[in-house]
Design a protein around this motif. Structure first.
Motif, PDB file in Angstrom:
ATOM      1  N   UNK A   1      -0.266 -33.824 -20.111  1.00 21.26           N
ATOM      2  CA  UNK A   1      -0.678 -32.465 -19.753  1.00 21.26           C
ATOM      3  C   UNK A   1      -2.000 -32.434 -18.995  1.00 21.26           C
ATOM      4  N   UNK A   2      -2.863 -33.427 -19.214  1.00 23.07           N
ATOM      5  CA  UNK A   2      -4.213 -33.420 -18.654  1.00 23.07           C
ATOM      6  C   UNK A   2      -4.507 -34.705 -17.885  1.00 23.07           C
ATOM      7  N   UNK A   3      -3.609 -35.078 -16.994  1.00 16.02           N
ATOM      8  CA  UNK A   3      -3.756 -36.312 -16.211  1.00 16.02           C
ATOM      9  C   UNK A   3      -5.065 -36.267 -15.412  1.00 16.02           C
ATOM     10  N   UNK A   4      -5.787 -37.375 -15.429  1.00 14.63           N
ATOM     11  CA  UNK A   4      -7.030 -37.484 -14.665  1.00 14.63           C
ATOM     12  C   UNK A   4      -8.223 -36.846 -15.354  1.00 14.63           C
ATOM     13  N   UNK A   5      -8.081 -36.513 -16.637  1.00 15.02           N
ATOM     14  CA  UNK A   5      -9.180 -35.889 -17.371  1.00 15.02           C
ATOM     15  C   UNK A   5      -9.514 -36.693 -18.628  1.00 15.02           C
ATOM     16  N   UNK A   6     -10.724 -36.478 -19.113  1.00 14.54           N
ATOM     17  CA  UNK A   6     -11.130 -37.041 -20.395  1.00 14.54           C
ATOM     18  C   UNK A   6     -10.699 -36.084 -21.495  1.00 14.54           C
ATOM     19  N   UNK A   7     -10.193 -36.634 -22.583  1.00 17.98           N
ATOM     20  CA  UNK A   7      -9.712 -35.836 -23.709  1.00 17.98           C
ATOM     21  C   UNK A   7     -10.511 -36.146 -24.967  1.00 17.98           C
ATOM     22  N   UNK A   8     -10.820 -35.106 -25.718  1.00 15.97           N
ATOM     23  CA  UNK A   8     -11.322 -35.261 -27.080  1.00 15.97           C
ATOM     24  C   UNK A   8     -10.173 -34.819 -27.969  1.00 15.97           C
ATOM     25  N   UNK A   9      -9.698 -35.722 -28.809  1.00 19.99           N
ATOM     26  CA  UNK A   9      -8.482 -35.508 -29.578  1.00 19.99           C
ATOM     27  C   UNK A   9      -8.784 -35.717 -31.050  1.00 19.99           C
ATOM     28  N   UNK A  10      -8.359 -34.785 -31.880  1.00 16.25           N
ATOM     29  CA  UNK A  10      -8.508 -34.911 -33.325  1.00 16.25           C
ATOM     30  C   UNK A  10      -7.190 -35.409 -33.900  1.00 16.25           C
TER      31      UNK A  10
ATOM     32  N   UNK B   1     -19.284 -36.943 -19.020  1.00 13.39           N
ATOM     33  CA  UNK B   1     -20.576 -36.461 -19.523  1.00 13.39           C
ATOM     34  C   UNK B   1     -20.501 -34.996 -19.955  1.00 13.39           C
ATOM     35  N   UNK B   2     -19.773 -34.192 -19.185  1.00 13.71           N
ATOM     36  CA  UNK B   2     -19.612 -32.782 -19.549  1.00 13.71           C
ATOM     37  C   UNK B   2     -18.799 -32.624 -20.836  1.00 13.71           C
ATOM     38  N   UNK B   3     -17.796 -33.466 -20.993  1.00 14.80           N
ATOM     39  CA  UNK B   3     -17.003 -33.433 -22.222  1.00 14.80           C
ATOM     40  C   UNK B   3     -17.892 -33.727 -23.426  1.00 14.80           C
ATOM     41  N   UNK B   4     -18.716 -34.770 -23.330  1.00 13.92           N
ATOM     42  CA  UNK B   4     -19.599 -35.124 -24.441  1.00 13.92           C
ATOM     43  C   UNK B   4     -20.652 -34.034 -24.685  1.00 13.92           C
ATOM     44  N   UNK B   5     -21.139 -33.392 -23.620  1.00 15.76           N
ATOM     45  CA  UNK B   5     -22.078 -32.293 -23.770  1.00 15.76           C
ATOM     46  C   UNK B   5     -21.435 -31.152 -24.569  1.00 15.76           C
ATOM     47  N   UNK B   6     -20.188 -30.825 -24.212  1.00 16.71           N
ATOM     48  CA  UNK B   6     -19.468 -29.768 -24.924  1.00 16.71           C
ATOM     49  C   UNK B   6     -19.268 -30.124 -26.398  1.00 16.71           C
ATOM     50  N   UNK B   7     -18.932 -31.372 -26.667  1.00 19.47           N
ATOM     51  CA  UNK B   7     -18.738 -31.794 -28.061  1.00 19.47           C
ATOM     52  C   UNK B   7     -20.038 -31.682 -28.852  1.00 19.47           C
ATOM     53  N   UNK B   8     -21.156 -32.055 -28.222  1.00 16.32           N
ATOM     54  CA  UNK B   8     -22.454 -31.930 -28.898  1.00 16.32           C
ATOM     55  C   UNK B   8     -22.792 -30.457 -29.164  1.00 16.32           C
TER      56      UNK B   8
END
Length: 75
Positions: free
Chosen positions: A13-22, A44-51
């Motif tokens: 569903x999210x090809x070419x993107x970084x995923x945070x998955x639980x 980096x934006x993904x990790x910023x959002x997670x923080x």
């Protein structure tokens, strides 16, 4: 209610993107099931959002080829 998806389907569903998955479940065959917490093209934006959301436990993975077409890797 949050939709439960397989990691394989989430990557499709999210090809070419970084995923945070639980991960909430692992089948006997080793397939991972869970919830998509966040996704972004920029790691980096993904990790910023997670923080910002104070998420401490997530499986972060890239949904795409590890090496872009036209590039080579020497090991």
């Amino acid at each position: 209610m949050v939709e439960k998806v397989s990691l394989k389907n989430a990557k499709q569903q999210h090809v070419g993107q970084w995923l945070a998955f639980l991960v909430t479940e692992e089948t006997p065959a080793g397939e991972l099931w869970g919830q998509i917490i966040a996704h972004n093209r920029d790691r980096r934006e993904l990790h910023r959002e997670l923080r910002e959301r104070k998420i401490e436990h997530a499986y972060v993975t890239y949904a795409g080829p590890p090496v872009q077409p036209g590039y080579a890797v020497l090991l």
